[in-house]
Design an enzyme around this catalytic site. Structure first.
Site, mmCIF file in Angstrom:
data_model
loop_
_atom_site.group_PDB
_atom_site.id
_atom_site.type_symbol
_atom_site.label_atom_id
_atom_site.label_comp_id
_atom_site.label_asym_id
_atom_site.label_seq_id
_atom_site.Cartn_x
_atom_site.Cartn_y
_atom_site.Cartn_z
ATOM 1 C CD GLU A 1 -42.110 69.886 11.762
ATOM 2 O OE1 GLU A 1 -43.094 69.374 11.176
ATOM 3 O OE2 GLU A 1 -42.026 69.971 12.990
ATOM 4 C CG ASN B 1 -43.150 73.273 11.319
ATOM 5 O OD1 ASN B 1 -42.014 73.761 11.303
ATOM 6 N ND2 ASN B 1 -43.605 72.589 12.356
ATOM 7 C CD GLU C 1 -46.828 71.775 13.097
ATOM 8 O OE1 GLU C 1 -47.758 71.053 13.504
ATOM 9 O OE2 GLU C 1 -46.273 71.591 12.006
ATOM 10 C CE1 TYR D 1 -45.047 69.594 8.168
ATOM 11 C CE2 TYR D 1 -44.273 67.758 6.844
ATOM 12 C CZ TYR D 1 -44.241 68.479 8.013
ATOM 13 O OH TYR D 1 -43.399 68.103 9.020
ATOM 14 N NE ARG E 1 -37.912 72.434 14.964
ATOM 15 C CZ ARG E 1 -39.198 72.175 14.733
ATOM 16 N NH1 ARG E 1 -39.589 71.657 13.582
ATOM 17 N NH2 ARG E 1 -40.117 72.454 15.647
ATOM 18 C CG HIS F 1 -42.389 68.795 18.406
ATOM 19 N ND1 HIS F 1 -41.656 69.208 17.326
ATOM 20 C CD2 HIS F 1 -43.449 68.120 17.884
ATOM 21 C CE1 HIS F 1 -42.237 68.807 16.195
ATOM 22 N NE2 HIS F 1 -43.332 68.139 16.507
#
Ligand code: GBH
Length: 480
Positions: A369, A305, A175, A307, A83, A129
């Site tokens: 991500e 995404n 995002e 985390y 990606r 992005h």
């Protein structure tokens, strides 16, 4: 290299395409080369005091000149899915409708695609992005909230579809929560625009309309290309601080505000009730029936995404909630990474994928991500930094959670580690590293060196065999 996570049996690993992710401004460099104009991040990074240590993306990993070496390394690591994002202002330096396509920019991405093809790597491209052309920002001031943005974004997507018929898998936005909030709401990220709460939701509305328009374009004018169109939404899992109804509802509100604001319209055709109640109809504009039809069902996969996680509790405000890394026992939710916002909470990945699967009718999910910055890594010499046990454990534990979620029914068809290599980490410059490949920024050689985490992923995931790569993602020769 540690063993594969327990839940990731060969059977469970199958059917997911494992790979790595990057973004244009964070790796390319060559910021003013061959007709590329500045994006809001070029301008912002050049303002003294905005980025840690005065770092910029002017050179970054110099991927623009070193891409051959990078794809060769990916191949050696067994990576078959990549990606990356396209720099809008490299391809369309004027930004808006009616401006000329830059042949040198198109040529650059075609050379990347040639190299991916030669190395057996399937591309999945992000259109946006965060690197908005500065000229569009100046034209509209708060452009994502301006209805003109939808037209310009659709035009940009049209240029991309026409220029890169080889790319079958697209993400429109990365995002949008961060773009709408950090860039155009509180103004902490480039271009530093402070639109406040109304600005945030105007921006979100336009992101959704733009995404819908792009999907429409893809299934009409570009139907023959048979794209997959998705979006990459970031979400922290919200763990209720207690098992009371108040705290459970507060946690739900936190997920709605980050994630539901985008995912609900895309999969259910409307904003979460909570947002309408909280902000009222003047801020939370309803979709017209036509718009709702265009937006609902416009994502072929749900990109996440992910985390980290937070505790959430209710507060005294109506519809209020408080987010914290500390629980009721004052213990943190997990160990801290190099990035102060990132706590290691593997089960959050299980919970968010289960939540999304249930709420949205078991859609195809991509983890677009997932990754971590390891404490103190930026200060270490190369030979020390590549022994990244902290990151290796993070991946092992998060992937165990992902495999459990697959076992329990989530349709996770792609997983992309953030990031392929250390890169320009936005406001933190080069002081926080997320790569599974080390980049020598210190000496300036920019030499690449695979970290232990990269070897771990390579052994158990990237090279699990061609049979695991979905056939529909295969790259075909350009038709001309
Ligand atoms: C991702 O965002 C980005 O998509 C990617 O480009 C980036 O490199 C990666 O994370 C690692 O950071 O400045 O303390 O207020 C993840 C979501 C949103 C988390 C912004 C950090 C800012 C924290 N990020 N947030 S702070």
């Amino acid at each position: 290299v540690p063993a594969a996570p327990d839940a990731c049996t060969p059977q469970i690993r199958k059917g997911t395409a494992w790979g790595v992710a990057t973004a244009a401004y964070q790796i390319e460099g060559a910021w003013n080369v061959s007709g590329r104009t500045p994006s809001v991040w070029d301008v912002y990074a050049h303002i003294p005091g905005k980025i840690k240590d005065g770092d910029t993306g002017d050179v970054a990993c110099d991927h623009y000149h070193r891409y051959k070496e990078d794809f060769k390394l990916m191949k050696e690591m067994g990576v078959k899915h990549y990606r990356f994002s396209i720099s809008w202002n490299r391809v369309l330096p004027g930004g808006g409708r009616g401006s000329a396509v830059n042949p040198a920019g198109v040529d650059f991405y075609n050379r990347l695609l040639d190299e991916m093809q030669a190395n057996g790597i399937t591309p999945a491209a992000t259109m946006f992005h965060w690197d908005l052309p500065q000229s569009l920002h100046e034209r509209y001031l708060g452009p994502l909230g301006d209805s003109e943005f939808v037209e310009d974004f659709a035009n940009y997507a049209d240029v991309l579809f026409k220029s890169f018929p080889r790319i079958k898998q697209w993400m429109t936005f990365n995002e949008p929560l961060i773009t709408c909030d950090a860039s155009y709401g509180v103004g902490k990220f480039a271009p530093g625009y402070k639109g406040g709460i109304p600005g945030i939701y105007k921006c979100a509305h336009n992101v959704l309309l733009s995404h819908g328009r792009v999907k429409q374009l893809s299934r009409t004018k570009y139907a023959h290309l048979d794209h997959k169109i998705g979006i990459a939404l970031n979400v922290e899992w919200a763990e209720p601080m207690s098992n009371t109804t108040w705290d459970r509802e507060a946690a739900q509100r936190s997920v709605d505000i980050q994630f539901g604001v985008y995912a609900d319209p895309l999969f259910l055709g409307r904003y979460p009730e909570l947002l309408k109640k909280k902000f009222g109809p003047s801020v939370m504009k309803d979709f017209t029936p036509e718009e709702a039809d265009m937006v609902r069902g416009s994502a072929d996969f749900l990109g996440i995404n992910h985390y980290t996680s937070r505790f959430v509790r209710a507060n005294e405000q109506p519809l209020g909630f408080v987010v914290s890394v500390f629980g009721r026992d004052s213990q943190p939710i997990g160990p801290v990474a190099q990035s102060s916002w990132l706590r290691v909470v593997p089960d959050g990945l299980y919970k968010i994928t289960q939540y999304a699967s249930k709420r949205y009718g078991n859609p195809e999910i991509w983890i677009t991500e997932n990754g971590v910055s390891a404490p103190n890594e930026a200060e270490m010499p190369v030979d020390h930094a590549v022994r990244d046990a902290f990151r290796t454990k993070y991946y092992s534990d998060y992937l165990d959670a992902l495999c459990r979620s697959k076992r329990d029914g989530a349709r996770i068809t792609k997983y992309l580690a953030w990031s392929f290599m250390d890169n320009f980490e936005w406001l933190q410059g080069y002081s926080e590293r997320f790569g599974v490949v080390h980049v020598d920024f210190k000496s300036g050689s920019l030499k690449r060196a695979v970290k232990d985490s990269g070897r771990f992923l390579s052994k158990h995931f990237f090279s699990v065999g061609a049979a695991d790569a979905p056939a529909d993602g295969a790259q075909k020769k350009p038709s001309g």
